[in-house]
Design a protein around this motif. Structure first.
Motif, PDB file in Angstrom:
ATOM      1  N   GLU A  38       0.747  -1.269  -0.163  1.00  0.00           N
ATOM      2  CA  GLU A  38       0.096  -0.344  -0.012  1.00  0.00           C
ATOM      3  C   GLU A  38       0.882   1.148  -0.183  1.00  0.00           C
ATOM      4  OE1 GLU A  38       0.623  -1.914   4.270  1.00  0.00           O
ATOM      5  OE2 GLU A  38      -0.323  -2.558   2.743  1.00  0.00           O
ATOM      6  N   ASN A  39       1.931   1.238   0.415  1.00  0.00           N
ATOM      7  CA  ASN A  39       2.575   2.834   0.309  1.00  0.00           C
ATOM      8  C   ASN A  39       4.105   2.743  -0.654  1.00  0.00           C
ATOM      9  OD1 ASN A  39       2.564   2.525   3.377  1.00  0.00           O
ATOM     10  ND2 ASN A  39       2.029   3.787   2.714  1.00  0.00           N
ATOM     11  N   ARG A  40       4.400   1.436  -1.601  1.00  0.00           N
ATOM     12  CA  ARG A  40       5.215   1.581  -1.896  1.00  0.00           C
ATOM     13  C   ARG A  40       4.838   0.933  -4.092  1.00  0.00           C
ATOM     14  NH1 ARG A  40       9.263  -2.798  -0.288  1.00  0.00           N
ATOM     15  NH2 ARG A  40       6.988  -4.190   0.420  1.00  0.00           N
ATOM     16  N   MET A  41       5.085   1.557  -4.739  1.00  0.00           N
ATOM     17  CA  MET A  41       4.936   0.949  -6.360  1.00  0.00           C
ATOM     18  C   MET A  41       6.420   1.192  -7.005  1.00  0.00           C
ATOM     19  SD  MET A  41       2.661   3.226  -8.937  1.00  0.00           S
ATOM     20  CE  MET A  41       1.064   3.468  -7.972  1.00  0.00           C
ATOM     21  N   LYS A  42       5.657   0.181  -7.866  1.00  0.00           N
ATOM     22  CA  LYS A  42       6.779   0.045  -9.099  1.00  0.00           C
ATOM     23  C   LYS A  42       6.555   0.580 -10.537  1.00  0.00           C
ATOM     24  CE  LYS A  42      10.579  -3.113 -11.731  1.00  0.00           C
ATOM     25  NZ  LYS A  42       9.815  -1.881 -12.847  1.00  0.00           N
ATOM     26  N   ILE A  43       6.572   1.045 -11.518  1.00  0.00           N
ATOM     27  CA  ILE A  43       6.257   1.479 -13.142  1.00  0.00           C
ATOM     28  C   ILE A  43       7.370   0.674 -13.688  1.00  0.00           C
ATOM     29  CG2 ILE A  43       6.292   3.303 -14.481  1.00  0.00           C
ATOM     30  CD1 ILE A  43       6.071   5.837 -11.561  1.00  0.00           C
ATOM     31  N   GLY A  44       6.515   0.391 -14.592  1.00  0.00           N
ATOM     32  CA  GLY A  44       6.480  -1.038 -15.407  1.00  0.00           C
ATOM     33  C   GLY A  44       7.432  -0.539 -16.602  1.00  0.00           C
ATOM     34  N   ASP A  45       8.238  -1.692 -17.123  1.00  0.00           N
ATOM     35  CA  ASP A  45       9.093  -1.126 -17.711  1.00  0.00           C
ATOM     36  C   ASP A  45       8.206  -0.660 -18.813  1.00  0.00           C
ATOM     37  OD1 ASP A  45      11.292  -1.638 -16.341  1.00  0.00           O
ATOM     38  OD2 ASP A  45      11.403  -3.852 -16.430  1.00  0.00           O
ATOM     39  N   GLY A  46       7.382  -1.318 -19.448  1.00  0.00           N
ATOM     40  CA  GLY A  46       5.970  -0.495 -20.268  1.00  0.00           C
ATOM     41  C   GLY A  46       6.531   1.035 -20.018  1.00  0.00           C
ATOM     42  N   VAL A  47       6.046   1.750 -19.047  1.00  0.00           N
ATOM     43  CA  VAL A  47       6.549   3.243 -19.359  1.00  0.00           C
ATOM     44  C   VAL A  47       7.158   4.197 -19.374  1.00  0.00           C
ATOM     45  CG1 VAL A  47       5.433   5.028 -17.984  1.00  0.00           C
ATOM     46  CG2 VAL A  47       4.528   3.491 -17.753  1.00  0.00           C
ATOM     47  N   THR A  48       6.346   5.069 -20.704  1.00  0.00           N
ATOM     48  CA  THR A  48       8.338   5.802 -21.159  1.00  0.00           C
ATOM     49  C   THR A  48       8.412   7.035 -21.001  1.00  0.00           C
ATOM     50  OG1 THR A  48       6.965   6.221 -23.070  1.00  0.00           O
ATOM     51  CG2 THR A  48       8.707   3.867 -22.980  1.00  0.00           C
ATOM     52  N   ASN A  49       6.564   6.926 -20.545  1.00  0.00           N
ATOM     53  CA  ASN A  49       6.679   8.562 -19.466  1.00  0.00           C
ATOM     54  C   ASN A  49       6.234   9.181 -18.774  1.00  0.00           C
ATOM     55  OD1 ASN A  49       6.853  12.031 -20.085  1.00  0.00           O
ATOM     56  ND2 ASN A  49       4.110  11.289 -20.432  1.00  0.00           N
ATOM     57  N   ILE A  50       6.279   9.703 -17.539  1.00  0.00           N
ATOM     58  CA  ILE A  50       5.160   9.756 -16.598  1.00  0.00           C
ATOM     59  C   ILE A  50       5.223  11.524 -16.997  1.00  0.00           C
ATOM     60  CG2 ILE A  50       5.171  10.186 -13.774  1.00  0.00           C
ATOM     61  CD1 ILE A  50       7.493   8.118 -13.811  1.00  0.00           C
ATOM     62  N   PRO A  51       3.526  11.625 -17.223  1.00  0.00           N
ATOM     63  CA  PRO A  51       2.974  12.607 -17.451  1.00  0.00           C
ATOM     64  C   PRO A  51       3.378  13.711 -15.901  1.00  0.00           C
ATOM     65  CG  PRO A  51       1.191  10.950 -17.437  1.00  0.00           C
ATOM     66  CD  PRO A  51       2.801  10.648 -16.794  1.00  0.00           C
ATOM     67  N   LYS A  52       2.710  14.906 -15.875  1.00  0.00           N
ATOM     68  CA  LYS A  52       2.117  16.391 -15.502  1.00  0.00           C
ATOM     69  C   LYS A  52       1.715  15.761 -14.782  1.00  0.00           C
ATOM     70  CE  LYS A  52       1.745  21.012 -14.884  1.00  0.00           C
ATOM     71  NZ  LYS A  52       1.199  22.378 -15.786  1.00  0.00           N
ATOM     72  N   GLY A  53       2.192  16.018 -13.023  1.00  0.00           N
ATOM     73  CA  GLY A  53       1.024  16.114 -11.841  1.00  0.00           C
ATOM     74  C   GLY A  53       0.764  14.183 -11.769  1.00  0.00           C
ATOM     75  N   MET A  54       1.042  13.715 -12.417  1.00  0.00           N
ATOM     76  CA  MET A  54       0.500  11.932 -12.422  1.00  0.00           C
ATOM     77  C   MET A  54       0.208  11.258 -10.910  1.00  0.00           C
ATOM     78  SD  MET A  54       0.070   9.283 -13.715  1.00  0.00           S
ATOM     79  CE  MET A  54      -0.734   7.969 -13.114  1.00  0.00           C
ATOM     80  N   PHE A  55       1.165  11.973  -9.969  1.00  0.00           N
ATOM     81  CA  PHE A  55       0.966  11.105  -8.636  1.00  0.00           C
ATOM     82  C   PHE A  55       0.884  12.782  -7.523  1.00  0.00           C
ATOM     83  CE2 PHE A  55       3.623   8.062 -10.871  1.00  0.00           C
ATOM     84  CZ  PHE A  55       2.746   7.288 -10.792  1.00  0.00           C
ATOM     85  N   TYR A  56       0.444  13.521  -8.288  1.00  0.00           N
ATOM     86  CA  TYR A  56       0.738  15.173  -7.188  1.00  0.00           C
ATOM     87  C   TYR A  56      -0.809  14.755  -5.978  1.00  0.00           C
ATOM     88  CZ  TYR A  56       0.040  19.869  -6.075  1.00  0.00           C
ATOM     89  OH  TYR A  56      -0.755  20.967  -5.547  1.00  0.00           O
ATOM     90  N   GLY A  57      -0.265  15.206  -5.340  1.00  0.00           N
ATOM     91  CA  GLY A  57      -0.499  14.800  -3.702  1.00  0.00           C
ATOM     92  C   GLY A  57      -1.095  13.233  -2.754  1.00  0.00           C
ATOM     93  N   CYS A  58      -0.526  12.599  -3.929  1.00  0.00           N
ATOM     94  CA  CYS A  58      -0.133  10.959  -3.341  1.00  0.00           C
ATOM     95  C   CYS A  58       0.651  10.684  -1.809  1.00  0.00           C
ATOM     96  CB  CYS A  58      -0.177  10.244  -4.731  1.00  0.00           C
ATOM     97  SG  CYS A  58      -1.524  10.227  -5.883  1.00  0.00           S
ATOM     98  N   THR A  59      -0.425  11.672  -1.054  1.00  0.00           N
ATOM     99  CA  THR A  59       0.667  11.528   0.592  1.00  0.00           C
ATOM    100  C   THR A  59       0.971  10.397   0.935  1.00  0.00           C
ATOM    101  OG1 THR A  59      -1.469  11.852   1.679  1.00  0.00           O
ATOM    102  CG2 THR A  59      -0.205  14.021   1.118  1.00  0.00           C
ATOM    103  N   LEU A  60       0.305   8.768   0.723  1.00  0.00           N
ATOM    104  CA  LEU A  60       0.641   8.080   1.144  1.00  0.00           C
ATOM    105  C   LEU A  60       0.717   7.212   0.656  1.00  0.00           C
ATOM    106  CD1 LEU A  60      -3.254   6.896   2.692  1.00  0.00           C
ATOM    107  CD2 LEU A  60      -1.185   7.372   4.167  1.00  0.00           C
ATOM    108  N   LEU A  61       2.020   7.549  -0.204  1.00  0.00           N
ATOM    109  CA  LEU A  61       2.853   6.701  -1.481  1.00  0.00           C
ATOM    110  C   LEU A  61       3.797   7.141  -0.304  1.00  0.00           C
ATOM    111  CD1 LEU A  61       3.290   5.044  -3.783  1.00  0.00           C
ATOM    112  CD2 LEU A  61       3.465   7.217  -5.198  1.00  0.00           C
ATOM    113  N   LYS A  62       5.331   5.768  -0.274  1.00  0.00           N
ATOM    114  CA  LYS A  62       6.629   6.555   0.546  1.00  0.00           C
ATOM    115  C   LYS A  62       7.754   6.031  -1.018  1.00  0.00           C
ATOM    116  CE  LYS A  62       4.152   7.192   3.956  1.00  0.00           C
ATOM    117  NZ  LYS A  62       4.035   8.793   4.216  1.00  0.00           N
TER     118      LYS A  62
END
Length: 146
Positions: A38-62
């Protein structure tokens, strides 16, 4: 199918809640962004771009581990999150304004050398502009994930 873009959406208990919003992707969330817990994430190898504001305000993401094919981290991508550490591959060539601005961040694990890091087009306000804030961040070069 190869997923190359992720999007930010607000759902009602349909995805993983990281505090401010929920994150989803084209296709299934598991294909692009495996959730470690619930606090950790892996962005997969298929992704090439993380767009503007993607995780904006995700305060529980560590903790975030960015996949090996991401080349760009958009403006405010991780703005005001709860992230304490982020792993960035040496495929990243651009990091936008306030992209890594989080009062909690302490460690950046970079999969390349200090010289490669210096070649990234990093917006001058990438990590904010408060000197006392920047002094607590450690960049670990030549990081090898375990």
């Amino acid at each position: 199918m190869v997923y190359t873009q992720i999007y930010r959406h607000t759902f009602e208990k349909q995805a993983v809640d990281f505090g401010y919003t929920c994150i989803a992707a084209i296709g299934t969330i598991a294909d692009v962004m495996p959730i470690i817990d619930e606090n950790r994430m892996k962005i997969g190898d298929g992704v090439t771009n993380i767009p503007k504001g993607m995780f904006y305000g995700c305060t529980l993401l560590k903790t975030v581990i960015i996949g090996n094919n991401v080349t760009s981290i958009g403006d405010e991508a991780f703005f005001i999150t709860g992230i304490t550490s982020i792993t960035i591959p040496n495929s990243v060539k651009n990091i936008g304004a306030f992209a890594l601005y989080s009062f909690e961040i302490e460690n950046i694990y970079y999969l390349g050398t200090a010289e490669e890091w210096s070649l990234i087009n990093i917006d001058q306000s990438c990590m904010g502009d408060e000197a006392h804030y920047l002094t607590k961040i450690t960049i670990h070069y030549d990081y090898v994930p375990q």
